[in-house]
Scaffold this motif. Sequence first.
Motif, PDB file in Angstrom:
ATOM      1  N   PRO A  98       5.762   6.760   2.618  1.00 46.55           N
ATOM      2  CA  PRO A  98       5.001   6.083   1.567  1.00 46.55           C
ATOM      3  C   PRO A  98       5.897   5.804   0.357  1.00 46.55           C
ATOM      4  N   GLY A  99       5.755   4.623  -0.206  1.00 46.54           N
ATOM      5  CA  GLY A  99       6.517   4.284  -1.406  1.00 46.54           C
ATOM      6  C   GLY A  99       7.918   3.764  -1.164  1.00 46.54           C
ATOM      7  N   ILE A 100       8.285   3.581   0.095  1.00 45.17           N
ATOM      8  CA  ILE A 100       9.658   3.175   0.380  1.00 45.17           C
ATOM      9  C   ILE A 100       9.841   1.664   0.137  1.00 45.17           C
ATOM     10  N   GLY A 101       8.740   0.908   0.227  1.00 42.05           N
ATOM     11  CA  GLY A 101       8.838  -0.532  -0.022  1.00 42.05           C
ATOM     12  C   GLY A 101       8.343  -1.407   1.120  1.00 42.05           C
ATOM     13  N   LYS A 102       7.508  -0.854   1.994  1.00 39.87           N
ATOM     14  CA  LYS A 102       7.015  -1.634   3.129  1.00 39.87           C
ATOM     15  C   LYS A 102       6.155  -2.801   2.672  1.00 39.87           C
ATOM     16  N   ARG A 138       5.080  -9.993  -9.546  1.00 40.39           N
ATOM     17  CA  ARG A 138       6.312  -9.296  -9.855  1.00 40.39           C
ATOM     18  C   ARG A 138       7.460  -9.801  -8.974  1.00 40.39           C
ATOM     19  N   LEU A 139       7.118 -10.175  -7.742  1.00 38.00           N
ATOM     20  CA  LEU A 139       8.134 -10.653  -6.807  1.00 38.00           C
ATOM     21  C   LEU A 139       8.432 -12.133  -7.010  1.00 38.00           C
ATOM     22  N   GLY A 140       7.719 -12.753  -7.914  1.00 41.51           N
ATOM     23  CA  GLY A 140       7.908 -14.187  -8.139  1.00 41.51           C
ATOM     24  C   GLY A 140       7.393 -15.018  -6.986  1.00 41.51           C
ATOM     25  N   GLY A 215       2.776   1.083   9.023  1.00 40.37           N
ATOM     26  CA  GLY A 215       2.349   2.464   9.265  1.00 40.37           C
ATOM     27  C   GLY A 215       3.112   3.445   8.411  1.00 40.37           C
ATOM     28  N   HIS A 216       2.393   4.370   7.781  1.00 39.71           N
ATOM     29  CA  HIS A 216       3.083   5.414   7.018  1.00 39.71           C
ATOM     30  C   HIS A 216       3.475   6.531   7.958  1.00 39.71           C
ATOM     31  N   VAL A 217       4.640   7.048   7.778  1.00 38.38           N
ATOM     32  CA  VAL A 217       5.071   8.200   8.544  1.00 38.38           C
ATOM     33  C   VAL A 217       5.484   9.253   7.533  1.00 38.38           C
ATOM     34  N   SER A 269      15.080  -3.762  -6.382  1.00 37.70           N
ATOM     35  CA  SER A 269      15.337  -4.088  -7.785  1.00 37.70           C
ATOM     36  C   SER A 269      14.002  -4.205  -8.497  1.00 37.70           C
ATOM     37  N   ASP A 270      14.014  -4.577  -9.756  1.00 39.05           N
ATOM     38  CA  ASP A 270      12.731  -4.703 -10.457  1.00 39.05           C
ATOM     39  C   ASP A 270      11.985  -5.955 -10.032  1.00 39.05           C
ATOM     40  N   LYS A 271      12.664  -6.842  -9.288  1.00 37.06           N
ATOM     41  CA  LYS A 271      11.975  -8.027  -8.776  1.00 37.06           C
ATOM     42  C   LYS A 271      11.894  -7.998  -7.261  1.00 37.06           C
ATOM     43  N   GLY A 272      11.719  -6.805  -6.712  1.00 32.05           N
ATOM     44  CA  GLY A 272      11.561  -6.696  -5.270  1.00 32.05           C
ATOM     45  C   GLY A 272      12.850  -6.385  -4.555  1.00 32.05           C
ATOM     46  N   LEU A 273      12.834  -6.617  -3.223  1.00 27.91           N
ATOM     47  CA  LEU A 273      13.994  -6.268  -2.411  1.00 27.91           C
ATOM     48  C   LEU A 273      14.997  -7.401  -2.388  1.00 27.91           C
TER      49      LEU A 273
HETATM   50  P1  TYD Z   1       5.658  -0.381  -1.919  1.00 29.17           P
HETATM   51  O1  TYD Z   1       6.060  -1.670  -1.297  1.00 29.17           O
HETATM   52  O2  TYD Z   1       4.302  -0.317  -2.525  1.00 29.17           O
HETATM   53  O3  TYD Z   1       5.841   0.821  -0.896  1.00 29.17           O
HETATM   54  P2  TYD Z   1       5.034   1.184   0.448  1.00 29.17           P
HETATM   55  O4  TYD Z   1       4.180   0.021   0.808  1.00 29.17           O
HETATM   56  O5  TYD Z   1       6.096   1.485   1.478  1.00 29.17           O
HETATM   57  O6  TYD Z   1       4.239   2.405   0.149  1.00 29.17           O
HETATM   58  O7  TYD Z   1       6.773  -0.083  -3.012  1.00 29.17           O
HETATM   59  C1  TYD Z   1       6.707   1.073  -3.718  1.00 29.17           C
HETATM   60  C2  TYD Z   1       7.852   1.300  -4.685  1.00 29.17           C
HETATM   61  O8  TYD Z   1       8.720   0.229  -4.906  1.00 29.17           O
HETATM   62  C3  TYD Z   1       7.214   1.640  -6.010  1.00 29.17           C
HETATM   63  O9  TYD Z   1       7.603   2.951  -6.335  1.00 29.17           O
HETATM   64  C4  TYD Z   1       7.744   0.635  -6.971  1.00 29.17           C
HETATM   65  C5  TYD Z   1       8.924   0.055  -6.290  1.00 29.17           C
HETATM   66  N1  TYD Z   1       9.095  -1.377  -6.606  1.00 29.17           N
HETATM   67  C6  TYD Z   1      10.216  -1.791  -7.293  1.00 29.17           C
HETATM   68  O10 TYD Z   1      11.068  -0.990  -7.687  1.00 29.17           O
HETATM   69  N2  TYD Z   1      10.386  -3.147  -7.549  1.00 29.17           N
HETATM   70  C7  TYD Z   1       9.478  -4.048  -7.169  1.00 29.17           C
HETATM   71  O11 TYD Z   1       9.663  -5.259  -7.412  1.00 29.17           O
HETATM   72  C8  TYD Z   1       8.306  -3.606  -6.451  1.00 29.17           C
HETATM   73  C9  TYD Z   1       7.268  -4.595  -5.998  1.00 29.17           C
HETATM   74  C10 TYD Z   1       8.165  -2.265  -6.184  1.00 29.17           C
END
Ligand code: TYD
Length: 468
Positions: A98-102, A138-140, A215-217, A269-273
């Motif tokens: 969870p929180g990895i960026g899926k 946020r991702l534009g 899926g969260h693992v 990054s602050d604007k996504g991956l």
């Molecule tokens: P998220 O895609 O919600 O994770 P998941 O779906 O795997 O649970 O992303 C979560 C983390 O990513 C959150 O801690 C914030 C960070 N993030 C950034 O640093 N930059 C970004 O542009 C976005 C959208 C998220």
Amino acid sequence: MAKIRIQFVCQNCGGSHSKWSGRCDACGEWNTLAEETPSTGVASGPGKATKAGRVIAMEDLDGDATEAPRINSTISEFDRVAGGGLVQGSALLVGGDPGIGKSTLLMQVSASLAANGYGVVYVSGEEAVAQVRLRAQRLGAANAPVKLVAETNVENIVTTLEAGKPPALVVVDSIQTLWTETTDSAPGTVSQVRNSAQAMIRYAKQSGAAIVLVGHVTKDGQIAGPRVVEHMVDAVLYFEGEGGHHFRILRSVKNRFGATDEIGVFEMSDKGLREVANPSELFLGERHKAAPGAAVFAGMEGRRPVLVEIQALVAQSSLGTPRRAVVGWDSSRLAMILAVLEAHCGVRLGGHDVYLNVAGGFRISEPAADLAVAAALVSSLVNKPLAENSVYFGEVSLSGHLRPVSQAAGRLKEAGKLGFEQATYAKGSEVVKQLGLKLNTITTLADLVVELAAGASESLQGDPDTGT
Ligand code: TYD
Ligand code: MG
């Protein structure tokens, strides 16, 4: 009235038991059994067939075979790991902590496909539409024509999808939140996840839409789900990263339509991956040149060369049992290298604490890193930096000999590309001559130790005061 049979299903492996117990007999995990009522639907297991089967025409093996049509997201790190784009009518599982960026990754993929004219539906079971919109802003990507649905009921989702023109891609975020009326258990339990996934996959096959299940693992396997879905889908990708570091790796572990040794590298990054086309630069970025205990390993992640710095610190121990701490590598592998250094190379480390770290939060699983680890350890012990522009790779055997490793040519090519001038590796590795790279082949680990210890100020025997 028939008695309702209750069963206890392991949330880790999916094994079912008639009685509750603290430990699952099938997989050995503790506290994973949860009460579930078996469903009465099609998936409820063997029963008496009510309808006779029909005869199916058999086919020859050497018939026409067409490449599955693919859709490209133009996010090339993603497309490559998926095997060259998403296959129509296929199901893909993207797993990860969870929180990895899926959700971020899949929103970017969805937006990119939608912007190129493909129909994309994003089903969010975890977040409300407003939250998904915020992320897209946020991702534009807010103006990409992606259709959003916040729903968790599978029947509603499938009916909604069937009502319109079939989309090219459906993202379901996440599979753990879905529930189907054919199953009585709570959302997130093995039978709900399995039956919901089944329904979504059936929709994909019928409509020709590519479907991506998120899926969260969790590391301890407490949350049910993705493991039981793995064998149902066509491809499984894992999205991973080290806490506190920004890079993320998308790894394919199963793919019916492509290779499984591909990785995609991203930076959060602050604007996504952001795609990272050259991972070595990321991991070597913060390198401090000419420090004792640092060695550059020319590694491979799947078919991609990745250069990483391995850092070792060997220091006099004040403890009875010296400390051994490893980050990013296997600790039993380190114990083995230390034993080989002691037994075959005259390097005494018994009175020293040993710390080993792989820079940048990267994790190495290849045995080819042995030689670079040994070089870093000896360099730290004798307090002498390794040659600045040198890379190392080779597997160390228990006899102290070096074994050649695969894809040596690819490793050397990457090292040359990044401006390295020397490579030390196991003799016998298959290489092609690299321009501008001095090749130094060695057969035993002792050869390397002798070379590194020559002219060093400190001895290989450790401090004489401790008697080691
Ligand atoms: P998220 O895609 O919600 O994770 P998941 O779906 O795997 O649970 O992303 C979560 C983390 O990513 C959150 O801690 C914030 C960070 N993030 C950034 O640093 N930059 C970004 O542009 C976005 C959208 C998220
Ligand atoms: Mg998410």
